[in-house]
Design an enzyme around this catalytic site. Structure first.
Site, PDB file in Angstrom:
ATOM      1  N   GLY A 134       0.792  -1.231   0.000  1.00  0.00           N
ATOM      2  CA  GLY A 134       0.000   0.000   0.000  1.00  0.00           C
ATOM      3  C   GLY A 134       0.815   1.267   0.000  1.00  0.00           C
ATOM      4  CB  THR A 183      -0.664   4.445  -5.288  1.00  0.00           C
ATOM      5  OG1 THR A 183       0.467   3.786  -5.832  1.00  0.00           O
ATOM      6  CG2 THR A 183      -1.087   5.557  -6.237  1.00  0.00           C
ATOM      7  CB  THR A 239       3.899   9.836  -9.615  1.00  0.00           C
ATOM      8  OG1 THR A 239       3.051   9.185 -10.557  1.00  0.00           O
ATOM      9  CG2 THR A 239       5.301   9.410  -9.832  1.00  0.00           C
ATOM     10  CD  GLU A 288       5.891  -2.760  -7.229  1.00  0.00           C
ATOM     11  OE1 GLU A 288       6.444  -1.734  -6.781  1.00  0.00           O
ATOM     12  OE2 GLU A 288       4.667  -2.941  -7.173  1.00  0.00           O
TER      13      GLU A 288
END
Ligand SMILES: Cc1cc2nc3c(=O)[nH]c(=O)nc-3n(C[C@H](O)[C@H](O)[C@H](O)COP(=O)(O)OP(=O)(O)OC[C@H]3O[C@@H](n4cnc5c(N)ncnc54)[C@H](O)[C@@H]3O)c2cc1C
Length: 385
Positions: free
Chosen positions: A121, A123, A129, A243
């Site tokens: 978690g 964004t 951004t 990621e």
């Protein structure tokens, strides 16, 4: 299609597992917006989702490069690893910065599949951004934190027991650097949902199980804090680099899927009494996709190897993600074009994979932001924001 590593056993094992989950399986889930429970259960049972968990905690203690190969082979076989990839990349933070107690408490159960860590978690709707402008706050109150705020696009929250959450613990105007004052928490969502955490699913163009999270005085025990308070941004970068690297591997898998399908169809399909692949207008775009895939693949392995060696890999992880996402998007488009009208028929799986791979131009970091990172941090050009 290309071998640049020593992971043929893993490639063969994942390919064999994926053979039980053919295109028809993913098409049906896609049509009904369902989660691939059986696929994820089998991937967990076979140990692949515990690839990065050290052996002492019941995992296989493999490298990020090996984990990437697992994701790549799922994509290449026509599946969608986006349903479960977070369990691998969240390890970037948990393994490097989690306390021995946190690791002992959670990792064995994650490894054996009784606990799922599939949600990450970061964004928020307003900040987007600009992560450091996030509004979600965690306020210390005795032996707990009280969390308030909102997150958006948090994928798999409904299919996860734990959430790796980034929240502000010190206001932005009270810290020296805007990246200070953010903290990471490992939130147990089994206790949180209905007690301060609400999850709303978001319907999207592909089957990605993404959601919006609302925090309303959610109480989180202080023991859920990862590392030191206020240093979460530094910790989250490890997960973000893993990621980006793992998603680059997924895009390489997508490239191989699209190139293989395009090549086969171009060789089989006859129009004007000749295989369409004899026409260079069809052949050259596919050949270009292959060259682009190979270049991106080399950068992706480089990023993984640097992370595995404990070296700085921010530039390579970003470049790998951008090059691989661009290559997979071009390969998707080329494959669709090669198939003519048939590319639009759902039974070919091309339009589904086309939709799935399009996401990676935007998430987990958009191409513009990667170019900005390269301009500023690699080339030393002026800051633009
Ligand atoms: C299906 C899906 C799943 C997701 N899963 C997760 C998840 O599990 N966890 C999580 O935390 N997040 C998740 N995300 C969020 C994802 O990481 C963000 O969508 C992404 O980082 C872009 O942020 P944004 O959508 O707020 O775009 P914005 O920040 O609003 O940007 C919009 C556009 O403007 C461009 N832009 C913005 N600023 C600049 C600039 N300075 N210069 C040039 N261009 C700029 C961007 O490149 C982008 O194209 C997911 C998103 C999607 C769509």
């Amino acid at each position: 299609m290309s071998i640049v590593d020593d992971y043929q056993d893993i490639r063969d094992g994942v390919t064999a597992l994926c053979a039980n989950f053919p295109g028809e399986y993913w098409r049906k889930l896609d049509a009904n917006s369902e989660y691939p429970d059986e696929f994820v259960a089998e991937l967990t049972a076979s140990g692949y989702l515990a690839a990065l968990i050290p052996e002492e905690f019941g995992g296989s203690g493999l490298s990020v490069e090996a984990a990437g190969v697992i994701m790549e082979e799922i994509s290449r076989s026509g599946g969608h690893p986006g349903a479960c990839h977070a369990q691998l990349y969240t390890m970037g933070t948990v393994l490097r910065h989690g306390s021995p107690e946190q690791k002992a408490r959670y990792l064995p159960d994650i490894a054996n599949g009784t606990l799922r860590l599939q949600a990450f978690g970061v964004t928020e709707p307003a900040a987007g951004t600009d992560t450091t402008s996030m509004k979600t706050v965690a306020r210390r109150d005795g032996d707990k934190y009280i969390v308030n705020g909102q997150k958006i696009w948090i994928s798999r929250a409904e299919h996860s027991d734990l959430l790796l959450l980034l929240a502000r613990t010190t206001a932005k105007d009270q810290v020296k650097r805007k990246t200070d004052g953010l903290s990471m928490f490992l939130v147990d969502m089994r206790k949180a949902v209905g007690n301060g955490l609400t999850i709303h699913p978001i319907d999207t163009m592909m089957n990605h199980h993404t959601t919006e999270l609302f925090f309303d005085d959610l109480e989180v025990p202080a023991s859920a804090l990862i590392g030191e308070e206020g240093k979460g941004f530094r910790y989250v970068l490890d997960s973000m680099n893993v990621e980006r690297t793992l998603i680059a591997f997924e895009c390489i898998g997508d490239c191989k899927f699209f190139i293989e399908r395009a090549k086969d169809y171009a060789c089989e399909r006859k129009v004007f009494d000749r295989a369409i692949g004899r026409n260079q207008g069809i052949q050259f775009p596919i050949a270009r996709c292959y060259a682009e895939m190979r270049a991106a693949e080399l950068m992706t392995h480089e990023a993984a190897r640097l992370f595995d060696a404990g070296e700085r890999c921010g530039a390579e992880a970003n470049m790998a993600k951008m090059l691989a996402a661009d290559a997979s998007w071009n390969a998707a488009n080329t494959c669709l074009q090669t198939h003519g009208g048939y590319g639009f028929a759902r039974e070919f799986d091309i339009e589904r994979k086309f939709r799935e791979t399009r996401l990676y131009q935007v998430a987990p970091i958009s191409t513009n932001l990667i170019l900005s990172y390269i301009g500023e941090h690699v080339l030393g050009m002026p800051r633009s924001f």
